[in-house]
Design a protein around this motif. Structure first.
Motif: not given
Length: 169
Positions: A24-38, A101-104
């Motif tokens: 569940e935590k990994l999924d949230k972290i990956l969601k943070a990557a998905q919504i990162a601005p590029t 930005i994604v990693m951050t």
């Protein structure tokens, strides 16, 4: 956790417990990557999730400190210059900026969830590319271990704000 609590508390963790990261935590972290601005929302990146126990030897060939593979997961952000936005005025490609930005986003999300990380750019890129089986389009930009930390922060004094900020008159 409040945002400023997250950024003030976070530090580069260089030691990890032998404890799994909840999906569940990994999924949230990956969601943070998905919504990162590029740039122009081109999203010219991929996140590679690596099981450190399964690939300990290969990961240590990429980045040798023992603590890197103590965490149960390593994350790598790879970027494509072909898919990234390029500034027309001078040809600057921002694939590395987008990847950072994604990693951050992932690192701050991890901190908010009680997990620890460490930005790693000092890895062997050729070894990483080979291990990750990347073709010429994709470049590994940053790694981080992801897990529950057990090391104290190092002393990392910051420069005074006056040394870092310029107000244009």
């Amino acid at each position: 956790m409040e945002f400023f609590d997250v950024i003030e508390k976070r530090y580069s963790m260089r030691g990890f417990e032998d404890k799994e990261v909840e999906q569940e935590k990994l999924d949230k972290i990956l969601k943070a990557a998905q919504i990162a601005p590029t740039g122009v929302n081109f999203q010219p990146f991929k996140v590679i999730v690596i099981d450190t126990k399964k690939y300990k030897e290969e990961l240590n060939a990429i980045y040798p400190p023992e603590w890197f593979t103590q965490a149960p997961i390593a994350l790598c952000v790879v970027a494509s210059k072909e898919r990234a936005w390029t500034r027309k005025f001078d040809g600057k490609n921002i694939a590395d900026i987008d990847a950072t930005i994604v990693m951050t986003h992932m690192i701050l999300a991890a901190e908010d969830l009680g997990l620890n990380t460490c930005f790693i750019a000092a890895f062997k890129p050729d070894e990483a590319k080979k291990f990750l089986a990347l073709d010429d389009e994709w470049e590994p930009v940053l790694f981080t271990p992801l897990g529950y930390g057990n090391a104290e922060p190092r002393d990392t004094p910051r420069k005074a704000i006056e040394e870092l900020v310029i107000y244009k008159d």
